[in-house]
Design an enzyme around this catalytic site. Structure first.
Site, PDB file in Angstrom:
ATOM      1  N   GLU A  82      -2.985  -2.627  14.650  1.00  0.00           N
ATOM      2  CA  GLU A  82      -3.415  -1.682  13.621  1.00  0.00           C
ATOM      3  C   GLU A  82      -4.033  -0.432  14.266  1.00  0.00           C
ATOM      4  OE1 GLU A  82      -6.279  -3.507  11.073  1.00  0.00           O
ATOM      5  OE2 GLU A  82      -6.115  -1.988   9.494  1.00  0.00           O
TER       6      GLU A  82
ATOM      7  N   TYR B  54      -3.771 -13.409  -4.827  1.00  0.00           N
ATOM      8  CA  TYR B  54      -3.405 -12.573  -5.979  1.00  0.00           C
ATOM      9  C   TYR B  54      -4.525 -12.464  -7.012  1.00  0.00           C
ATOM     10  CZ  TYR B  54      -0.552 -10.981  -9.942  1.00  0.00           C
ATOM     11  OH  TYR B  54      -0.037 -10.290 -10.987  1.00  0.00           O
TER      12      TYR B  54
ATOM     13  N   ASP C 286     -10.712   4.773   5.406  1.00  0.00           N
ATOM     14  CA  ASP C 286     -11.790   4.087   4.673  1.00  0.00           C
ATOM     15  C   ASP C 286     -13.238   4.426   5.009  1.00  0.00           C
ATOM     16  OD1 ASP C 286      -9.535   2.885   3.775  1.00  0.00           O
ATOM     17  OD2 ASP C 286     -10.222   0.838   4.085  1.00  0.00           O
TER      18      ASP C 286
ATOM     19  N   TRP D 220       0.852  -1.198   0.000  1.00  0.00           N
ATOM     20  CA  TRP D 220       0.000   0.000   0.000  1.00  0.00           C
ATOM     21  C   TRP D 220       0.885   1.245   0.000  1.00  0.00           C
ATOM     22  CZ3 TRP D 220      -2.599  -4.342   1.457  1.00  0.00           C
ATOM     23  CH2 TRP D 220      -3.972  -4.402   1.229  1.00  0.00           C
ATOM     24  N   LEU D 221       0.380   2.282  -0.680  1.00  0.00           N
ATOM     25  CA  LEU D 221       1.170   3.506  -0.858  1.00  0.00           C
ATOM     26  C   LEU D 221       1.576   4.190   0.450  1.00  0.00           C
ATOM     27  CD1 LEU D 221       2.345   5.991  -2.284  1.00  0.00           C
ATOM     28  CD2 LEU D 221       0.061   6.663  -2.964  1.00  0.00           C
ATOM     29  N   TRP D 222       0.609   4.651   1.226  1.00  0.00           N
ATOM     30  CA  TRP D 222       1.054   5.435   2.397  1.00  0.00           C
ATOM     31  C   TRP D 222       1.597   4.550   3.507  1.00  0.00           C
ATOM     32  CZ3 TRP D 222      -2.557   8.665   6.025  1.00  0.00           C
ATOM     33  CH2 TRP D 222      -3.655   7.917   6.456  1.00  0.00           C
TER      34      TRP D 222
ATOM     35  N   GLY E 250      -7.449   6.950   2.764  1.00  0.00           N
ATOM     36  CA  GLY E 250      -6.786   6.097   3.742  1.00  0.00           C
ATOM     37  C   GLY E 250      -7.630   5.883   4.996  1.00  0.00           C
TER      38      GLY E 250
HETATM   39  C1  2M8 Z   1      -7.033   0.083   4.963  1.00  0.00           C
HETATM   40  O1  2M8 Z   1      -7.538   0.159   3.641  1.00  0.00           O
HETATM   41  C2  2M8 Z   1      -7.703  -1.011   2.815  1.00  0.00           C
HETATM   42  C3  2M8 Z   1      -8.173  -0.561   1.445  1.00  0.00           C
HETATM   43  O2  2M8 Z   1      -7.244   0.281   0.864  1.00  0.00           O
HETATM   44  C4  2M8 Z   1      -8.701  -2.004   3.381  1.00  0.00           C
HETATM   45  O3  2M8 Z   1      -9.604  -1.623   4.113  1.00  0.00           O
HETATM   46  O4  2M8 Z   1      -8.582  -3.167   3.036  1.00  0.00           O
HETATM   47  C5  2M8 Z   1      -6.846   1.526   5.448  1.00  0.00           C
HETATM   48  O5  2M8 Z   1      -6.614   1.561   6.828  1.00  0.00           O
HETATM   49  C6  2M8 Z   1      -5.718   2.192   4.680  1.00  0.00           C
HETATM   50  O6  2M8 Z   1      -5.434   3.465   5.188  1.00  0.00           O
HETATM   51  C7  2M8 Z   1      -4.447   1.350   4.706  1.00  0.00           C
HETATM   52  O7  2M8 Z   1      -3.480   1.917   3.860  1.00  0.00           O
HETATM   53  C8  2M8 Z   1      -4.714  -0.097   4.280  1.00  0.00           C
HETATM   54  C9  2M8 Z   1      -3.504  -1.004   4.513  1.00  0.00           C
HETATM   55  O8  2M8 Z   1      -3.010  -0.845   5.819  1.00  0.00           O
HETATM   56  O9  2M8 Z   1      -5.821  -0.639   5.020  1.00  0.00           O
END
Ligand code: 2M8
Length: 439
Positions: free
Chosen positions: A411, A82, A169, A35-37, A167
């Site tokens: 988390e 995948y 969600d 994931w990007l951020w 981010g």
């Molecule tokens: C969460 O987002 C992903 C979708 O992108 C998910 O719900 O499956 C969020 O907390 C997001 O901010 C974070 O980057 C990602 C991976 O940790 O999980």
């Protein structure tokens, strides 16, 4: 070993456990991709024990960059999930997507410049310059893409097309909009007939984390439906805007964007590279436009609807990120700090909750609708320091480190009790803790 050293080692162990060689996954099972951020926060932690690895974490994100400049929010790992996961996105339907990796079709908060600079801080000037030189064209292309595609009216703020882009969600302002305007008829039927439980049988996330800590079945369906609509438009922004799909100028995203622009300017300066006047002008406008997200009646910042410019007045932790953006005046900053001190808002025993306690949305266990997230605390603590609130920042760092004291780098956490929630052994929690432990 001292407590601090033991904690640092525990954080490093998690980052190494989630390390896939080129990039680091957020957590095993629940988040098996890149994931990007997440990778940006991860690199900020990795720089303390292996700066070359931190550089690679950032460079690995560029594998996914689209030819139009977008950096996608996910790059899929070739694992068990995948096929099913990349099929949700099918990035290959866009002519801009890369050929050799499969990605999502949206972006995430543009924290890239922050990570690049933090890694740069660990390098001597000549090496820093070559690091910046290596990454500059991709970073510039990304920011240019953000302005070209996401600020089509040149009003200053970048728009987002899916809650996943923020981010945060299931954050209340976005979810209330989604429920009001974009819930498909079949989801409404399931909601009315209470048959949404059926959707729960097909969810992978709730087999890993208790359902009460994730988004509801209705929200999950709404999010996936919104994603499917974007896929139908082949992630083409003109088609998306033409069909007035969901478009919001998000507060967290734009606060991070503002700071990232400042970093980009600093990087260019170090390289003695010129940024165009037009780009600099637009960056300046973004700072000014942040002011339009302020509501004087509730004394709070909010995201707004891109089309009608209506503020979406459901408060969330994003309200504090203008401190991190650094472009608001001292009086505003003082008001934000007041909300952080208020036990009924952002000041419970284990701050900072993702939704203030006095909001009807507040649920201490549910994902981005109440729990405390340490990546948010990292951004807020940084912002507090910028505005001279050093003691507040230190108190926030201390209370955050208390949450991980027992080695539970989860988390997110219950802001009332401190109970660890969501995925265990979570990478960005370990990374920001490691960064604080090295402060
Ligand atoms: C969460 O987002 C992903 C979708 O992108 C998910 O719900 O499956 C969020 O907390 C997001 O901010 C974070 O980057 C990602 C991976 O940790 O999980």
């Amino acid at each position: 070993m001292s407590d601090t050293l033991a904690q640092q080692q525990a954080a490093i162990d998690i980052l190494k456990k989630n390390d896939k060689g080129l990039y680091t996954i957020p957590a095993s099972k629940l988040y098996p991709h890149q994931w990007l951020w997440d990778s940006c926060f991860i690199a900020i932690g990795q720089r303390h024990y292996d700066v070359e690895r931190a550089k690679m974490e950032i460079l690995s994100l560029l594998r996914g960059q689209w030819s139009n400049g977008m950096i996608p929010h996910m790059i899929f790992s070739r694992g068990i999930e995948y096929r099913s996961d990349h099929n949700v996105w099918r990035s290959w339907i866009s002519p801009f997507a890369p050929d050799d990796v499969i990605t999502s079709g949206i972006t995430q908060p543009p924290l890239l410049a922050e990570a690049i600079v933090r890694v740069g801080e660990k390098l001597k000037l000549p090496e820093r310059r070559s690091w910046y030189r290596q990454i500059f064209p991709a970073l510039l292309a990304y920011h240019e893409w953000l302005y070209r595609e996401r600020d089509p009216h040149e009003e200053g703020l970048a728009l987002q097309i899916h809650p996943w882009e923020t981010g945060l969600d299931n954050t209340p302002p976005w979810m209330s909009e989604l429920h009001e305007h974009l819930l498909p008829w079949w989801v409404r039927v399931l909601q009315k007939t209470k048959l949404d439980v059926v959707a729960g049988w097909f969810r992978r996330d709730t087999t890993i984390v208790p359902a009460a800590e994730r988004y509801s079945n209705i929200d999950a369906m709404a999010l996936f439906d919104a994603q499917r609509r974007l896929r139908r438009k082949e992630y083409n922004i003109d088609k998306i805007l033409d069909h007035s799909l969901f478009t919001i100028e998000d507060l967290a995203f734009n606060a991070i964007f503002i700071r990232a622009n400042d970093h980009l300017i600093a990087i260019a300066k170090t390289l003695r590279a010129e940024l165009s006047e037009a780009l600099l002008k637009r960056m300046d406008l973004t700072k000014k436009a942040l002011d339009e997200l302020w509501d004087p009646y509730t004394e709070m910042y909010y995201p707004r609807d891109f089309v009608n410019h209506k503020l979406l007045k459901e408060p969330s932790v994003a309200a504090l990120l203008p401190l991190y953006a650094g472009c608001i005046d001292k009086e505003r900053a003082a008001l934000l700090v007041k909300s952080l001190e208020n036990a009924h808002m952002f000041g419970p025993p284990h701050p900072v909750p993702s939704v203030p306690l006095n909001s009807p949305w507040f649920d201490p266990k549910r994902y981005w609708q109440g729990p405390t997230w340490l990546n948010m605390n990292w951004l807020i603590a940084d912002g507090l320091i910028r505005y001279g609130y050093k003691d507040h920042a230190e108190a926030l760092v201390e209370s955050s480190l208390e949450l991980v004291e027992k080695g539970e780098f989860n988390e997110y956490y219950n802001p009332l009790t401190g109970e660890p929630l969501g995925a265990p052994n979570f990478s960005w929690t370990a990374a920001v803790a490691l960064d604080w432990l090295n402060r």
